[in-house]
Design a protein around this motif. Structure first.
Motif: not given
Length: 680
Positions: A395-396, A415-416
């Motif tokens: 994530d992130n 990127t979530t």
């Protein structure tokens, strides 16, 4: 006027497939069958049909008749090709779907006219075909295969070495045939011999009538007839892989050929091609399994398959659905020698790959801008894949924005899960999308996809994306300086011999040096270059698996690697200690000289030889060499190909051996030569 808006998408597996289905749905095309390749784990095909029935999707997925009852009961990791409606595909594209589909790739719309769902299901066991000791079966998957060329016939011109020929886009009603298939028409050797005999007079074959009756060239039937042209890719490739003068290997080198539908070979992005490829491998394996030695009917004859296509997209770490499918289908098994040859690809100078390493957030160099150029008059959608590195917490990692040509910049996508931006026109037509989706095991990496609609349309000029430079900005959030973000442009240009359809997009950053001081194209990245757009790492996405022998191409007269021949390295898969390969396994001749491009092989008509170049002509030469090794009881795998290159390479100095990621073991001596020695 363009504008972006935020949307909350379903948690899909493949954003590109979702975008394609949406484009087709709004085009007004009525519901049709699509081809698709599925990844199933511990789920049988019968269970898949039952799951579809329970989900209210009965009748939306059809299993081709090549899969026997035994195949349909098997519960293991498998990669079947199916025919499905968009309703099934959309349901299967949701992560953790009730259908049990782990991953999938969408093919293309399959015209109803080429489908025959009434074709009889194949039995689990087919009759044996006995051949002399030392025989090897060669199989070719391609397009435009003029299989009546004399290089594929025996001493008797009415007898063919082609044991089976499957024309996937032929009219299935033309003949019932002895080989029932759910799509197109398949011919067995006795049918081919009968057509040869019926159309031969005074030793000369009426090729027009032969191919019309075979279903290969029928101008009343839709589709491009590549075998009707002077140069056809499949004929040339099969000539290099298995072509021989009549009387030399009449009974010891039977051929199986599968002609892919012309509509899928026109779309070289690979997405349309892959289900047909998977189905072709099923056909070839089942037919090759029938060949046994006369002296020992319990022993199977070795098989070598050549597939001379490449692509730019995918994870490039060996975990893509195609790479895993090929590795599984050609894995070593007792009493089954099966080998596969693939080209390295021709994308070395395509500007299709970027490797991005970012400094910590807030430092100089924490952001990179890629200039993605979309050409005008492109009738196909274009895509960029931005692959994240393997990290414990996906994530992130980064945030990505896109500024289309003449349009506004999007809000960031991170990127979530559920992060997406949609680009639409003032007529509320979606012409672009920026979308994140985590790719499941075995890939286990995040993927941000940039999708752009075609830049031209004959039907609706307003429903297009703007051509020009789209600026893709990638900014670091939580990556370390050693983490690499790998970016690829999907391939979509039209191949030679087909009507103009797609035009290839590419990265157009100023830092990329295209030419040397003398104006010649640079085949490798300049030493010390910091440009993110790279030639390194352009190896075909199909060629990143563990099993296939992968071939680069070189110029015979000079010994130099062809400037188009793609190179490694590839990405290391998550959880692996090293990549499946560093690049190609070896290089074979793909050009006679710098001026006389290509090498000679079979043309579409008897007696003709034509020149084609590319790593597509390097791979079948290696396949031919592998078949010769297996005929002698020796190893013919990628390790042997690598060793052959290493043994032959000293004969090409100067120039010195190219770098390992471009040439593998080294340059192989010329395997076969048709016609005059053009380098002399």
């Amino acid at each position: 006027m363009l504008n972006w808006y935020k949307d909350t998408p379903a948690d899909v597996i493949d954003p590109i497939m979702a975008f394609r289905l949406e484009i087709v749905a709004r085009s007004g095309v009525t519901e049709q069958w699509w081809s698709a390749i599925l990844e199933l784990e511990d789920l049988s095909l019968k269970d898949l049909l039952e799951n579809a029935r329970n989900a209210g999707l009965e009748g939306t997925v059809i299993i081709p008749n090549l899969y026997s009852d035994e195949d349909r009961d098997r519960e293991e990791i498998q990669y079947p090709t199916v025919y499905a409606t968009s309703a099934f595909l959309n349901a299967a594209n949701i992560r953790d779907n009730p259908l049990g589909v782990k991953r999938l790739l969408c093919g293309t719309i399959v015209p109803d006219a080429v489908l025959d769902f009434g074709a009889g299901r194949w039995p689990a066991a087919l009759p044996n075909i006995l051949v002399p000791d030392g025989s090897v079966v060669t199989a070719v998957i391609d397009n435009g295969i003029a299989f009546a060329h004399e290089l594929f016939r025996k001493t008797d011109p009415t007898k063919s070495r082609v044991a089976f020929a499957w024309i996937m886009d032929a009219d299935p009603s033309a003949s019932a045939g002895t080989v029932p298939v759910s799509q197109g028409r398949a011919l067995a050797n006795d049918e081919i011999d009968m057509l040869l005999a019926n159309n031969t007079a005074a030793g000369l074959l009426d090729e027009d009538t032969f191919y019309h009756q075979a279903g290969l060239i029928d101008f009343a039937w839709p589709g491009v007839k590549q075998a009707a042209l002077r140069v056809s890719h499949g004929t040339h490739v099969m000539g290099l892989a298995a072509g021989s003068e009549p009387g030399t290997v009449d009974d010891t080198n039977p051929i199986i050929c599968v002609q892919l539908p012309t509509d899928v070979t026109m779309d070289v992005s690979g997405a349309d091609l892959l289900p047909s490829l998977a189905l072709a491998t099923v056909f070839i394996k089942k037919m090759a399994k029938r060949f046994r030695y006369q002296s020992d009917p319990g022993k199977r004859v070795p098989l070598v398959v050549n597939f001379s296509y490449g692509n730019f997209a995918g994870p490039h770490d060996g975990t893509g659905i195609v790479e895993k499918m090929l590795d599984r289908k050609f894995r070593p098994l007792p009493n089954r020698e099966r080998q596969l040859a693939l080209p390295a690809g021709n994308g070395n100078l395509a500007r299709s790959h970027a490797r991005v390493r970012l400094e910590p957030p807030g430092d100089e160099g924490d952001e990179v801008e890629l200039h993605w150029r979309l050409p005008p008059d492109d009738l196909t959608a274009s895509y960029v894949e931005i692959w994240m590195p393997c990290v414990e917490d996906p994530d992130n990692l980064v945030e990505v924005t896109v500024e289309p040509a003449g349009g506004p910049e999007s809000d960031p996508v991170t990127t979530t899960a559920g992060s997406m931006q949609v680009l639409e026109t003032d007529q509320n037509l979606v012409v672009g999308r920026l979308w994140y989706a985590f790719q499941p095991s075995p890939t286990d990496r995040g993927l941000i996809t940039v999708s752009a609609a075609p830049t031209f349309s004959h039907d609706n000029p307003a429903d297009v994306a703007p051509s020009g430079v789209w600026k893709i900005r990638i900014r670091n959030l939580n990556l370390t300086p050693v983490d690499s973000v790998e970016v690829w442009v999907r391939r979509d240009e039209t191949l030679p011999g087909f009507p103009r359809f797609g035009r290839q997009s590419y990265f157009d950053n100023d830092c990329y040096d295209r030419f040397n001081a003398f104006g010649a194209p640079l085949p490798i990245d300049p030493p010390g270059s910091t440009c993110v757009v790279r030639r390194a790492g352009t190896l075909s996405g199909f060629a990143c698996g563990e099993r296939p022998a992968v071939l680069a191409g070189f110029v015979e007269s000079s010994g130099e690697l062809a400037i188009y021949s793609a190179a490694g390295p590839i990405t290391t898969a998550c959880g692996a200690s090293h990549p499946t390969r560093t690049g190609p396994d070896a290089a074979a001749v793909s050009d006679d000289t710098r001026v006389l491009h290509g090498i000679l092989s079979a043309g579409s008509r008897n007696g003709s030889l034509v020149a084609l170049n590319g790593t597509s002509v390097a791979a079948p030469q290696a396949a031919r060499w592998m078949a010769g090794r297996l005929a002698g009881g020796l190893s013919g795998n990628r390790v042997a190909v690598n060793a052959k290159g290493a043994a032959d390479d000293p004969g090409f100095v100067p120039p010195p051996k190219p770098a390992l990621p471009r040439v593998g073991g080294g340059r192989m001596d010329r395997i076969v030569r048709f016609g005059p020695n053009r380098k002399a």
